[in-house]
Every structure is written in C-alpha cells, then in structure tokens.
Design an enzyme around this catalytic site. Structure first.
Site, PDB file in Angstrom:
ATOM      1  N   ASN A 116       2.087  12.404  41.454  1.00  0.00           N
ATOM      2  CA  ASN A 116       3.527  12.543  41.174  1.00  0.00           C
ATOM      3  C   ASN A 116       3.905  11.810  39.890  1.00  0.00           C
ATOM      4  O   ASN A 116       4.727  12.298  39.121  1.00  0.00           O
ATOM      5  CB  ASN A 116       4.350  12.045  42.363  1.00  0.00           C
ATOM      6  CG  ASN A 116       4.446  13.077  43.463  1.00  0.00           C
ATOM      7  OD1 ASN A 116       5.143  14.070  43.319  1.00  0.00           O
ATOM      8  ND2 ASN A 116       3.700  12.874  44.535  1.00  0.00           N
TER       9      ASN A 116
ATOM     10  N   HIS B 195       9.546  12.440  49.450  1.00  0.00           N
ATOM     11  CA  HIS B 195       8.958  12.505  50.795  1.00  0.00           C
ATOM     12  C   HIS B 195       8.442  13.926  51.032  1.00  0.00           C
ATOM     13  O   HIS B 195       9.168  14.894  50.768  1.00  0.00           O
ATOM     14  CB  HIS B 195      10.007  12.134  51.855  1.00  0.00           C
ATOM     15  CG  HIS B 195       9.438  12.163  53.234  1.00  0.00           C
ATOM     16  ND1 HIS B 195       8.642  11.146  53.718  1.00  0.00           N
ATOM     17  CD2 HIS B 195       9.488  13.112  54.198  1.00  0.00           C
ATOM     18  CE1 HIS B 195       8.246  11.463  54.944  1.00  0.00           C
ATOM     19  NE2 HIS B 195       8.743  12.646  55.260  1.00  0.00           N
TER      20      HIS B 195
ATOM     21  N   ASP C 223      13.543   6.750  54.757  1.00  0.00           N
ATOM     22  CA  ASP C 223      13.824   8.170  54.466  1.00  0.00           C
ATOM     23  C   ASP C 223      15.255   8.560  54.838  1.00  0.00           C
ATOM     24  O   ASP C 223      15.536   9.749  55.069  1.00  0.00           O
ATOM     25  CB  ASP C 223      12.820   9.097  55.191  1.00  0.00           C
ATOM     26  CG  ASP C 223      11.384   8.823  54.780  1.00  0.00           C
ATOM     27  OD1 ASP C 223      11.147   8.516  53.600  1.00  0.00           O
ATOM     28  OD2 ASP C 223      10.501   8.893  55.652  1.00  0.00           O
TER      29      ASP C 223
ATOM     30  N   GLY D 155      -1.449   8.880  42.248  1.00  0.00           N
ATOM     31  CA  GLY D 155      -0.468   9.000  41.174  1.00  0.00           C
ATOM     32  C   GLY D 155      -0.282  10.407  40.630  1.00  0.00           C
ATOM     33  O   GLY D 155       0.097  10.571  39.472  1.00  0.00           O
TER      34      GLY D 155
HETATM   35  C1  GRF Z   1       2.934  12.204  48.028  1.00  0.00           C
HETATM   36  O1  GRF Z   1       2.647  13.116  49.036  1.00  0.00           O
HETATM   37  C2  GRF Z   1       4.353  11.724  48.174  1.00  0.00           C
HETATM   38  O2  GRF Z   1       5.211  12.678  48.682  1.00  0.00           O
HETATM   39  C3  GRF Z   1       4.194  10.614  49.164  1.00  0.00           C
HETATM   40  O3  GRF Z   1       2.967   9.998  48.844  1.00  0.00           O
HETATM   41  C4  GRF Z   1       2.134  10.925  48.164  1.00  0.00           C
HETATM   42  C5  GRF Z   1       1.741  10.325  46.857  1.00  0.00           C
HETATM   43  O4  GRF Z   1       0.753  11.024  46.161  1.00  0.00           O
HETATM   44  N1  GRF Z   1       5.357   9.755  49.146  1.00  0.00           N
HETATM   45  P1  GRF Z   1       0.407  10.640  44.651  1.00  0.00           P
HETATM   46  O5  GRF Z   1      -0.026   9.185  44.618  1.00  0.00           O
HETATM   47  O6  GRF Z   1       1.629  10.876  43.822  1.00  0.00           O
HETATM   48  O7  GRF Z   1      -0.723  11.551  44.264  1.00  0.00           O
END
Ligand code: GRF
Length: 197
Positions: free
Chosen positions: A14, A110, A151, A12
């Site tokens: 992001n 992505h 995607d 998490g």
């Molecule tokens: C990220 O690299 C995102 O681009 C991909 O999955 C990963 C998630 O990481 N879709 P996090 O759970 O947000 O740390």
C-alpha cells in the site's frame, strides 16, 4: 503541500501504491515526508529508501506505557512537521494521545467493507478467512479516519470486490489489494490532503 507520514509494519504494497501514485503526478497536494516502521524487518523500509523517502523505526517496547510510546511517536511526527498520518498495514495499536492530537488527520485502510469483518482480531488474512467462512459474495476495502474504536472512525472511501468460487484467503487478499486497496488509498490520501491545506 501537506506533509504525510506513512506508518507500516510489513511488506508495504500500500505504501508502494502511494509512492507510485505520487510519481505519476496523481497526488499534487501530498508530500511523502516520512515512513515509520514498527519493526526493522518491514520490507516497506526498502521501498521508502528506493523512493528517496526518509524512513525510521519506532518500536513499542514490551510493557511500555502506551502514553509514553505515543509521546515518542508524536515527537517524531512533530519533528518532521507531519500534518497527515496514513496507516498502511500498521500493526501497533495507536495510543489515545496520538489519536487525539491528529483528530481526523489519521487514515487507515482496512481490507473489508466496514462494518462487516472489522474490529479487534480482524487483520491480515484473518479478515479474508472470515469472509470465506461466512460465504458472502462481495467484499472489498475501506479507507476511514482513525478514532479510539478499532475500525470505527468516519468512512472516507469504499470499493467492492467480488468473492469468486475457489477463492482461498490468499487469492482473495490479492484481489482485494489489486482491485481496491491500491487504488482507494492513494485517492483517499489526496482527497484528504486537498481538503486540509
Ligand atoms: C493490507 O491488507 C491492509 O489493508 C491491511 O494490512 C495489509 C498491509 O499490506 N491494513 P501491505 O504491507 O501494504 O502490503
């Protein structure tokens, strides 16, 4: 204000970037209404809790009809009056009924420059392994709308990141997150929220 749900499966980071951007006043049109995890093990749920955002777990059961799973997810989103959905490291394939109900209202991040290194099988470290194997010198991240093609939806934002000598999939993943994903995703969420309200 647009009610946003963030769907997660893992660490998490992001989601955290979105939470931090909101706290910094950078997401004026976004209300972080709900975090949905595909597994109770997702650390992202802790991040939601710490930020005071409602979190819940919705699993796709083994062998469950995708349309039924989709109906359960749609019911959850409707119950929270969700207008915009963000996939932030969400590893369950979204069923068609959800994609159609939220046409151009679902964003995904992505970790490559689409249309390179994307599509089925390109997730997590696999993406960065493929980048290093091919030897490209620039990679990055892409935020796009979700449609029925993996995607394949309309691109909203992209940011390039250098591949450096000596990179491993792990060091490259980290750089792509720091220099692209964590900046790009909150910005794109705000941009789309502002455009639909
Ligand atoms: C990220 O690299 C995102 O681009 C991909 O999955 C990963 C998630 O990481 N879709 P996090 O759970 O947000 O740390």
């Amino acid at each position: 204000m647009v009610n946003v749900a963030v769907l997660v499966s893992g660490g998490g980071t992001n989601l955290q970037a979105i939470i931090d951007a909101k706290a910094a006043g950078k997401l004026p049109d976004v209300r972080l209404a709900l975090v949905v995890a595909s597994t109770p093990k997702a650390y992202a749920l802790e991040r939601a809790k710490a930020a005071g955002i409602e979190g819940c777990v919705l699993r796709k059961e083994k062998g469950e009809d995708p349309a039924l799973y989709g109906q359960r997810l749609l019911a959850l989103l409707k119950a929270h009056d969700i207008q915009l959905v963000v996939l932030a490291g969400f590893l369950t394939i979204l069923p068609e009924n959800v994609i159609h109900a939220y046409d151009h209202r679902i964003l995904n991040i992505h970790p490559s420059l689409i249309p390179s290194f994307c599509g089925d099988g390109f997730y997590g470290l696999h993406v960065h392994e493929a980048v290093l194997k091919r030897g490209v010198k620039v990679t990055g991240a892409t935020v796009h709308f979700v449609n029925e093609i993996t995607d394949g939806g309309d691109i909203i934002a992209q940011k390039a990141v250098d591949v450096l000598p000596g990179d491993t999939p792990e060091t490259l993943q980290r750089r792509v997150m720091e220099q692209a994903e964590w900046l790009l995703l909150p910005m794109a969420v705000q941009q789309v929220a502002a455009s639909i309200q």
